[in-house]
Design an enzyme around this catalytic site. Structure first.
Site, PDB file in Angstrom:
ATOM      1  N   ASP A  33      12.577  22.263  30.755  1.00 15.31           N
ATOM      2  CA  ASP A  33      13.054  23.536  30.190  1.00 15.31           C
ATOM      3  C   ASP A  33      13.803  23.302  28.871  1.00 15.31           C
ATOM      4  O   ASP A  33      14.162  24.266  28.197  1.00 15.31           O
ATOM      5  CB  ASP A  33      13.948  24.286  31.188  1.00 15.31           C
ATOM      6  N   ASN A  34      14.032  22.037  28.522  1.00 13.36           N
ATOM      7  CA  ASN A  34      14.682  21.733  27.248  1.00 13.36           C
ATOM      8  C   ASN A  34      13.698  21.119  26.264  1.00 13.36           C
ATOM      9  O   ASN A  34      14.105  20.521  25.263  1.00 13.36           O
ATOM     10  CB  ASN A  34      15.855  20.771  27.466  1.00 13.36           C
TER      11      ASN A  34
HETATM   12  P1  AMP Z   1      20.998  23.432  30.268  1.00 12.10           P
HETATM   13  O1  AMP Z   1      21.121  22.223  31.132  1.00 12.10           O
HETATM   14  O2  AMP Z   1      22.220  23.706  29.433  1.00 12.10           O
HETATM   15  O3  AMP Z   1      19.776  23.399  29.431  1.00 12.10           O
HETATM   16  O4  AMP Z   1      20.890  24.706  31.225  1.00 12.10           O
HETATM   17  C1  AMP Z   1      19.974  24.797  32.301  1.00 12.10           C
HETATM   18  C2  AMP Z   1      19.908  26.221  32.765  1.00 12.10           C
HETATM   19  O5  AMP Z   1      21.179  26.687  33.179  1.00 12.10           O
HETATM   20  C3  AMP Z   1      19.423  27.216  31.718  1.00 12.10           C
HETATM   21  O6  AMP Z   1      18.656  28.196  32.376  1.00 12.10           O
HETATM   22  C4  AMP Z   1      20.719  27.783  31.188  1.00 12.10           C
HETATM   23  O7  AMP Z   1      20.558  29.069  30.630  1.00 12.10           O
HETATM   24  C5  AMP Z   1      21.562  27.845  32.447  1.00 12.10           C
HETATM   25  N1  AMP Z   1      22.995  27.795  32.167  1.00 12.10           N
HETATM   26  C6  AMP Z   1      23.720  26.727  31.766  1.00 12.10           C
HETATM   27  N2  AMP Z   1      25.003  27.060  31.618  1.00 12.10           N
HETATM   28  C7  AMP Z   1      25.113  28.371  31.927  1.00 12.10           C
HETATM   29  C8  AMP Z   1      26.194  29.312  31.961  1.00 12.10           C
HETATM   30  N3  AMP Z   1      27.443  28.966  31.664  1.00 12.10           N
HETATM   31  N4  AMP Z   1      25.903  30.573  32.332  1.00 12.10           N
HETATM   32  C9  AMP Z   1      24.656  30.948  32.650  1.00 12.10           C
HETATM   33  N5  AMP Z   1      23.611  30.116  32.648  1.00 12.10           N
HETATM   34  C10 AMP Z   1      23.822  28.843  32.282  1.00 12.10           C
HETATM   35 MG    MG Z   2      18.500  24.305  28.505  1.00  9.59          MG
END
Ligand code: AMP
Ligand code: MG
Length: 495
Positions: free
Chosen positions: A258-259
């Site tokens: 997803d990244n």
């Molecule tokens: P990441 O590891 O930052 O790429 O995030 C993985 C998933 O978690 C993605 O769907 C982000 O949108 C969600 N996410 C991460 N942090 C938050 C947050 N504080 N509030 C809502 N969703 C989050």
């Molecule tokens: Mg992400």
């Protein structure tokens, strides 16, 4: 504020379209950002603003601060959050989505559309357990690194500006909220395709692939198998992006599918790091205990992620053999690009059979001595072919000086073989080996000052990182080894 045509525009007049919003509603949720109390300007990137015809200084205006915090919605904006799924740390995670990101729309530029997205703008239907917010610390890291990577010439999403608010946000400690305005032609991820594939929704899968091809890869639209061409090109771009990472010592930290950008851009800056004391097994993300995303593993993981994309696209591509043929491009493309970058880093103009061994032994030497990655390559540019007596600053990066001397003898022989000229090679190498990278401690110092309301260190660090290859005598300290206190700095997924 001026546009490309020179006319002043206000935040309300931002010429926004939203091409993603033309997809069927199942791809996203339309919603408004959630306002934050007392928003304030922190920093803006001049080069990023220029990409969309804006002047960074005008972004300090309270209207722009309101729009880019999510407190006010520009007239032509159609805000939305996109749905996607993904594999996290190799495990299927199901539905994720923009849990705290809200797309405002896209702006037409001479280089194609640029999407603007607020990160940390409030809850969305995809927030799951999260609060929809981002803290000042992680927002500054994303802002600074996006722009540092762009200045290094590495494909990346951009960061236009960062605003803050006194609103409390609870992580391991209580921090304050911030919003980063990110920009990229598209934020579609590998996981956007995995989402529809996992649900057996072939029509949506095709709609998304056609949108991406039509908008970003129009050259494939008329191909016999456009979906195979798409996979092939994304595989090549991903391989080249990761070759850039390895060559500069960048570690992403969370290479979940997803990244991974469908445009081959570095996306989602969280617990990233730049290699300091070289260790191929270095893990920059404290949360990644198994080291799935260590420096060395980035290369196979990039390939693995392309497999996940291939699997998602398979119903469109046709046979597994056709998908395999596209995936098989990864290793040769990575090898070719890394080889090209390493030749440039070592100031070698010609390619010779013995170069692979010279590079391998250089990495072994760096590994055995844990030499500082950035300083090594920068100082290597100062080497003079016929004056080993002047090697001290470079040689001093190694505990085993004799081992360095032995490698340097071979390097010098190799330089002589192509009649390398010191002065010319030095300037070419300095254009390939940055003097300034976003070392964790540099970010930490700027963040701590910002947390106390002083943003001047952020501004100065940004200015240094915008010219990473230039000698900046007044900023010599930014090129220094990390101080002792930084040895135990840890960055995690907490953001
Ligand atoms: P990441 O590891 O930052 O790429 O995030 C993985 C998933 O978690 C993605 O769907 C982000 O949108 C969600 N996410 C991460 N942090 C938050 C947050 N504080 N509030 C809502 N969703 C989050
Ligand atoms: Mg992400």
């Amino acid at each position: 504020m001026t546009t490309c045509t020179g006319a002043a525009i206000t935040a309300d007049e931002l010429p926004l379209n939203n091409s993603f919003a033309e997809l069927p509603p199942s791809f996203y949720t339309r919603l408004m950002p959630t306002p934050l109390p007392a928003p304030y300007f922190i920093a803006a990137s001049g080069p990023a603003a220029a990409l969309i015809g804006l002047d960074a200084r005008a972004l300090e205006n309270e209207d722009f601060v309101a729009v880019f915090t999510g407190n006010k919605v520009a007239v032509r904006s159609q805000p939305l959050s996109a749905v996607y799924s993904g594999h996290q740390f190799g495990v299927w995670a199901g539905q994720l989505g923009d849990g705290r990101a809200i797309v405002l729309g896209d702006i037409a530029t001479p280089h194609g559309p640029m999407e603007l997205q607020l990160k940390g703008a409030g809850l969305t239907p995809y927030s799951r357990m999260g609060d929809g917010r981002a803290v000042l610390r992680s927002s500054l890291r994303e802002f600074l690194c996006s722009e540092a990577m762009a200045a290094l010439g590495i494909p990346t999403t951009r960061a236009l500006m960062v605003t803050g608010s006194p609103q409390s946000v609870v992580r391991e400690t209580v921090e304050t909220a911030a919003v980063v305005t990110r920009m990229a032609p598209s934020f579609v991820r590998f996981g956007s395709f995995e989402h529809w594939r996992s649900r057996g929704k072939q029509d949506e899968l095709r709609t998304l692939a056609d949108y991406v091809i039509h908008t970003f890869y129009p050259e494939f639209a008329g191909a016999a198998n456009p979906y195979q061409e798409l996979l092939a090109e994304v595989t090549r771009r991903t391989a080249r992006m990761i070759a850039h990472w390895q060559a500069v010592g960048f570690m992403h930290g969370v290479m979940n599918t997803d990244n991974m950008s469908i445009l081959g851009l570095t996306l989602d800056y969280g617990p990233f790091g730049f290699m300091e004391a070289f260790d191929a097994n270095h893990i920059c993300n404290h949360t990644d205990q198994g080291g799935r995303y260590s420096y060395a593993n980035q290369v196979p993981v990039g390939h693995w992620n392309c497999y996940a994309l291939a699997n998602a696209l398979l119903p469109l591509i046709g046979t597994p053999e056709e998908a395999e043929a596209a995936l098989d491009l990864y290793r040769p493309e990575f090898g070719r690009k890394l080889d090209e970058l390493l030749h440039a880093k070592l100031g070698l103009v010609e390619a010779r059979d013995e170069d692979g061994a010279l590079f391998d032994d250089m990495f072994q030497l760096l590994q055995a001595n844990h030499a500082d990655f950035t300083l090594f390559f920068r100082r290597l540019g100062e080497l003079r072919v016929d004056e080993p007596g002047l090697d001290a600053p470079l040689r001093d990066l190694f505990i085993d000086r004799e081992a360095f001397d032995a490698w340097a003898v071979r390097y010098r022989e190799r330089l002589r073989a192509e009649h390398s000229v010191d002065a010319r090679r030095r300037s070419a190498m300095h254009a390939a080996n940055p003097k300034y990278v976003l070392r964790n401690y540099l970010a930490q110092v700027a963040i701590e000052k910002a947390q106390n309301g002083d943003y001047s260190a952020v501004h100065r660090l940004l200015a240094v990182l915008e010219r990473p290859f230039d000698e900046q005598p007044e900023n010599e300290s930014y090129a220094a080894l990390p101080p002792d206190w930084a040895a135990h700095l840890e960055v995690s997924c907490s953001s």
